[in-house]
Design a protein around this motif. Structure first.
Motif, PDB file in Angstrom:
ATOM      1  N   LYS A 251       0.816  -1.213   0.000  1.00 43.27           N
ATOM      2  CA  LYS A 251       0.000   0.000   0.000  1.00 43.27           C
ATOM      3  C   LYS A 251       0.855   1.271   0.000  1.00 43.27           C
ATOM      4  O   LYS A 251       0.349   2.369   0.071  1.00 43.27           O
ATOM      5  N   ARG A 252       2.189   1.120   0.013  1.00 44.28           N
ATOM      6  CA  ARG A 252       3.034   2.283   0.276  1.00 44.28           C
ATOM      7  C   ARG A 252       3.442   3.062  -0.963  1.00 44.28           C
ATOM      8  O   ARG A 252       3.869   4.205  -0.846  1.00 44.28           O
ATOM      9  N   GLY A 253       3.373   2.442  -2.124  1.00 43.48           N
ATOM     10  CA  GLY A 253       3.816   3.133  -3.323  1.00 43.48           C
ATOM     11  C   GLY A 253       5.301   3.446  -3.314  1.00 43.48           C
ATOM     12  O   GLY A 253       5.728   4.517  -3.727  1.00 43.48           O
ATOM     13  N   ILE A 254       6.081   2.490  -2.805  1.00 45.18           N
ATOM     14  CA  ILE A 254       7.535   2.661  -2.792  1.00 45.18           C
ATOM     15  C   ILE A 254       8.148   1.550  -3.638  1.00 45.18           C
ATOM     16  O   ILE A 254       7.826   0.376  -3.446  1.00 45.18           O
ATOM     17  N   GLY A 255       9.004   1.916  -4.584  1.00 46.04           N
ATOM     18  CA  GLY A 255       9.645   0.900  -5.417  1.00 46.04           C
ATOM     19  C   GLY A 255      10.960   0.484  -4.808  1.00 46.04           C
ATOM     20  O   GLY A 255      11.601   1.251  -4.093  1.00 46.04           O
ATOM     21  N   MET A 256      11.350  -0.770  -5.065  1.00 46.06           N
ATOM     22  CA  MET A 256      12.616  -1.216  -4.489  1.00 46.06           C
ATOM     23  C   MET A 256      13.388  -2.044  -5.499  1.00 46.06           C
ATOM     24  O   MET A 256      12.811  -2.899  -6.175  1.00 46.06           O
ATOM     25  N   VAL A 257      14.694  -1.787  -5.592  1.00 42.39           N
ATOM     26  CA  VAL A 257      15.564  -2.615  -6.422  1.00 42.39           C
ATOM     27  C   VAL A 257      16.431  -3.418  -5.463  1.00 42.39           C
ATOM     28  O   VAL A 257      17.164  -2.849  -4.662  1.00 42.39           O
ATOM     29  N   PHE A 258      16.282  -4.741  -5.535  1.00 38.76           N
ATOM     30  CA  PHE A 258      16.964  -5.588  -4.562  1.00 38.76           C
ATOM     31  C   PHE A 258      18.405  -5.854  -4.993  1.00 38.76           C
ATOM     32  O   PHE A 258      18.751  -5.795  -6.167  1.00 38.76           O
ATOM     33  N   GLN A 259      19.206  -6.174  -3.991  1.00 34.68           N
ATOM     34  CA  GLN A 259      20.621  -6.405  -4.235  1.00 34.68           C
ATOM     35  C   GLN A 259      20.845  -7.489  -5.295  1.00 34.68           C
ATOM     36  O   GLN A 259      21.678  -7.344  -6.168  1.00 34.68           O
ATOM     37  N   ASP A 260      20.059  -8.577  -5.198  1.00 33.45           N
ATOM     38  CA  ASP A 260      20.199  -9.631  -6.213  1.00 33.45           C
ATOM     39  C   ASP A 260      19.121  -9.483  -7.301  1.00 33.45           C
ATOM     40  O   ASP A 260      18.805 -10.426  -7.994  1.00 33.45           O
ATOM     41  N   TYR A 261      18.524  -8.323  -7.383  1.00 31.71           N
ATOM     42  CA  TYR A 261      17.496  -7.926  -8.365  1.00 31.71           C
ATOM     43  C   TYR A 261      16.143  -8.601  -8.161  1.00 31.71           C
ATOM     44  O   TYR A 261      15.111  -8.018  -8.465  1.00 31.71           O
ATOM     45  N   ALA A 262      16.121  -9.861  -7.683  1.00 31.79           N
ATOM     46  CA  ALA A 262      14.855 -10.579  -7.447  1.00 31.79           C
ATOM     47  C   ALA A 262      13.912 -10.494  -8.643  1.00 31.79           C
ATOM     48  O   ALA A 262      12.705 -10.315  -8.482  1.00 31.79           O
ATOM     49  N   LEU A 263      14.453 -10.630  -9.843  1.00 28.65           N
ATOM     50  CA  LEU A 263      13.581 -10.707 -11.036  1.00 28.65           C
ATOM     51  C   LEU A 263      12.893 -12.068 -11.023  1.00 28.65           C
ATOM     52  O   LEU A 263      13.547 -13.079 -10.796  1.00 28.65           O
ATOM     53  N   PHE A 264      11.588 -12.073 -11.271  1.00 29.26           N
ATOM     54  CA  PHE A 264      10.870 -13.347 -11.219  1.00 29.26           C
ATOM     55  C   PHE A 264      11.340 -14.237 -12.366  1.00 29.26           C
ATOM     56  O   PHE A 264      11.148 -13.888 -13.538  1.00 29.26           O
ATOM     57  N   PRO A 265      11.938 -15.387 -12.053  1.00 28.16           N
ATOM     58  CA  PRO A 265      12.557 -16.192 -13.114  1.00 28.16           C
ATOM     59  C   PRO A 265      11.525 -16.846 -14.040  1.00 28.16           C
ATOM     60  O   PRO A 265      11.867 -17.228 -15.149  1.00 28.16           O
TER      61      PRO A 265
END
Lengths: 250, 543
Positions: free
Chosen positions: A79-93
């Motif tokens: 609900k926060r409307g905050i984007g995050m780029v994770f250290q290992d990217y966490a792209l859904f494989p």
């Protein structure tokens, strides 16, 4: 003030010392903030608290007049409307690049989605990669997809956790410039965490240095350089500087 | 403290309900300890209890010893040496697990009996008649042989994987320090692989204590057979609860011993670079001996019984009406499929809960559900029946109101059996799901939530598709265990409800050994296929 973090305390359940001790920071709209510190200094915790992935023990978090956390409120991460780029990217494989980016756009109409997808792919210069899967991309490309995915839903704030740590040295320089361009072009307020001073100097409008869960320095990159250059000074004295910049340390 | 339960929601509620339901029936057993004892119990305590205890102790201790001997020696051979057929033996040595011990038990009895292949061949081809006592396998040593043959792969597979992953430098430095292969084995390999040996052996011990088919068929009195005899022979459920409670005490003791033996000696690498062991190539008689040893064990534990089952199936094919046989297949698939699906769904809920909560309580609660696997089937049967009769009593007014002719509804239905399966095999599904959750970690979930999806949507769009492998493997493992299960199915099934395993067991008990082979072969075939599937699947995963 666009983002306000006030007197936030946090400790992990398995640790004795506080990961963050009365952390206070105010951020203007469009600012690029770098949180600098060694591993274990609590720098990633700041991002996780802002994103809502951890709950502070006390304090207050506000973005654009909306309270994310105080003693009555805890807004869930979605609900926060905050984007995050994770250290290992966490792209859904199991999803393609395009599907990864569209993942957070479920509230938009179909035509709108398509347009936004094209926009962010252009922003990160990956127009022809929409149909690829994450494992078919290089490290640098994966990182750009992660940024595109986080930026796509137009968050108020974007958080980047050690954005360069998974890239080889040669790539880091290039990506750093790219990232600065992307962030400025998208005009999104951002906070990124790094242990590398060089990253902070090149990218940040303002640097926050953390030590043992407490703020140890806040200021423009050039000020930090100056403090080091003064003869006979080992540790930069930051107390006066901090007060001048409305940063409270209790 | 406050942040520990940052995400309390429907998942938490669901998980806590499941955990309580899985754990509750076991409490009825503990409460049984405190009811006043009756005449039967006093009698048993005085005359027969020691006999059960002694037999159970001998069975478990001897089986543990022999499975360790065979399992460890094979594991060491495969992990350290190269010899002809090594690659085949490496995975084929797990195949004996596909033969449920009771099927192995009656197959060996059939082969060794007066009309079996061994004695008839000796008589008819060689004209030799030996003392029949020589071929009698239906006794305590026979049961030990059966358990050893069909359970040693637990020790073998766990130890072999562990040894193969040992850092080469560890073994090599021992050799460089001047120790020969035997000294290396006893002074380094044995101590470091102790944890895996104990883990494998305790699985064997729990299986032996759980088993009902072999000891019942061979007429060996143990705790398990005593529980059922007291229950059905004497109709004395109170005493059987007391027996079950004693057995559970025994199991808890074993689990504590295991924990104690493992203790604080958690060996871990002091380096992150683990180079796999280079194989030493054997040649000449040494190579032949290694291959021969592997094949003798594999033949005794798999090829010979399977060949015999195939032979009997061919001989009796058509004597069992196809329609009847298909109804057993259908029932088996139905209960196994239903239980496996429910277990996986429950495991997904509890597993998701386990990674949402922090702190010791959150980690401990899901662990409770895993206890069911160490509790023998007989104990679970008693517990579930007691709990369900209580539940039916509680619901009696509802039944009357709904117009049922009886007030025993749930306790005679398939619900009872499926519940018992879920309690017994939850751990199997849960381990698989938990590994799946561990492997994907929390970053993907966090990423999804920062992109605006709630916990539940994230679960369906991110966690589930990424855990496909864990879900499929968990389902198959539970499915096969239910397919092979014997005491729970035999005792808790509704009237006239037969599965492949109950039918195989009944035929064998009625001395219709050949007729039992068809159902048995199907069970073994499906289980063996699953083992091959897993081996290939795991191998691909490791690549």
């Amino acid at each position: 003030m666009f983002v306000a973090i006030e007197d936030v305390c946090f400790s992990y359940s398995n640790a004795e010392t506080k990961a963050l001790d009365n952390f206070t920071l105010k951020i203007e709209k469009g600012e690029v903030i770098s949180i600098l510190g060694r591993s274990g200094s609590g720098k990633s915790t700041v991002l996780r608290l802002l994103a809502g992935l951890e709950k502070p023990e006390k304090g207050r978090l506000v973005i654009q007049d909306e309270v994310l956390f105080d003693n009555k409120t805890f807004l869930q991460p979605e609900k926060r409307g905050i984007g995050m780029v994770f250290q290992d990217y966490a792209l859904f494989p199991h999803l393609t690049v395009a599907e990864n980016i569209l993942f957070g756009l479920f509230r938009m109409k179909k035509a709108e989605k398509k347009k936004r997808l094209q926009e962010v792919l252009e922003l990160v210069e990956l127009q022809d990669f929409g149909k690829r899967y994450p494992h078919q991309l290089s490290g640098g490309q994966q990182q750009r997809v992660a940024i595109a995915r986080a930026v796509a839903p137009n968050p108020h704030l974007i958080l980047l956790d050690e954005p360069f740590s998974n890239l080889d040295a040669e790539l880091q320089g290039k990506i750093r410039e790219d990232l600065r361009d992307i962030l400025k072009k998208a005009n999104i307020t951002s906070i990124f965490v790094t242990h590398d001073e060089k990253d902070a100097h090149i990218l940040a409008d303002r640097i926050v240095r953390l030590k043992d869960g407490r703020i140890d320095f806040v200021g423009r990159p050039c000020d930090m350089l100056d403090t080091y250059r003064q003869p006979g000074m080992q540790q930069p004295s930051t107390k006066g500087f901090v007060e001048k910049n409305l940063i409270g340390i209790n | 403290m406050q942040h520990r339960f940052a995400n309390i929601n429907a998942w938490t509620v669901g998980a806590v309900i499941i955990i309580i339901l899985l754990f509750l029936p076991n409490l009825t057993i503990v409460s049984g300890l405190f009811t006043p004892s009756n005449e039967n119990w006093e009698h048993m305590k005085e005359f027969v209890l020691w006999g059960f205890v002694k037999n159970s102790l001998i069975l478990t201790a001897a089986t543990a010893f022999f499975t360790i001997m065979i399992g460890l020696s094979l594991a060491w051979l495969i992990a350290q040496y190269d010899f002809p057929m090594r690659r085949f033996l490496k995975w084929a040595l797990i195949l004996p697990l596909s033969i449920p011990p009771f099927i192995g038990a009656y197959t060996y009895h059939g082969m060794l009996s007066h009309t079996g292949i061994i004695q008839t061949t000796l008589r008819d081809t060689f004209g030799v008649t030996l003392n029949p006592a020589f071929f009698d396998i239906m006794n305590l040593p026979g049961a030990i042989f059966i358990y050893t043959m069909f359970l040693f792969p637990y020790v073998y597979s766990i130890t072999q994987v562990y040894l193969s992953q040992q850092s080469a430098s560890l073994i090599e430095s021992t050799r460089i320090l001047g120790k020969g292969p035997w000294k290396t084995f006893f002074q380094v390999v044995l101590p470091i692989s102790r944890i895996s040996i104990i883990a494998g052996a305790s699985l064997v011990v729990l299986e032996v204590l759980n088993d009902y088919g072999v000891v019942k068929y061979y007429g060996v009195q143990t705790f398990t057979t005593a529980i059922f005899q007291t229950w059905f022979g004497l109709g004395d459920i109170e005493s059987s609860i007391k027996l079950a409670a004693s057995l559970m005490g025994f199991v808890i003791l074993i689990l504590m011993i295991e924990k104690l033996l493992r203790g604080r000696r958690q060996y871990s690498y002091s380096t992150t670079k683990v180079r796999p062991l280079p194989l030493i190539t054997l040649s000449g008689w040494k190579a032949a001996a290694a291959t021969g040893y592997g094949f003798i064990i594999l033949s005794l534990a798999f090829f010979i019984p399977v060949a015999q089952l195939i032979d009997w199936t061919v001989l009796t094919f058509g004597t069992i009406p196809m329609g009847e046989f298909m109804s057993y297949v259908k029932n088996s698939v139905f209960v196994a499929g239903l239980s496996a699906s429910l277990i996986i769904i429950f495991a997904l809920i509890v597993g998701n809960f386990a990674r949402m909560v922090r702190g010791r309580l959150g980690k401990l609660l899901p662990r409770l559900t895993v206890l069911g696997y160490s509790i023998p089937g007989a104990v679970i049967a008693v517990a579930v029946v007691t709990a369900f009769i209580g539940l039916d009593r509680f619901l009696a007014p509802v039944y009357v109101w709904a117009g049922f002719s009886t007030t025993l509804v749930l306790s005679v239905s398939i619900v009872l059996l499926v519940t018992a399966y879920i309690i017994r095999f939850f751990a199997i599904g849960y381990n698989s799901i938990e590994t799946g959750y561990d492997k994907i970690g929390t970053n993907f979930r966090d990423a999804s939530r920062t992109l605006g999806l709630g916990v539940t949507k994230t679960f369906f769009k991110v966690d589930m598709p990424m855990m496909k492998g864990a879900i499929i493997s968990g389902f198959i493992l539970v499915f096969i265990d239910v397919l092979k299960e014997i005491p729970l199915t035999l005792i808790l099934r509704p009237f006239n409800f037969d599965t492949l395993s109950t039918k195989a067991f009944q035929y064998a008990s009625d001395e219709k050994i050949m007729e039992a082979s068809q159902a048995s072969l199907l069970i073994v075939g499906i289980s063996a296929l699953a083992i091959v599937f897993f081996y290939k699947f795991l191998e691909r995963e490791l690549d």
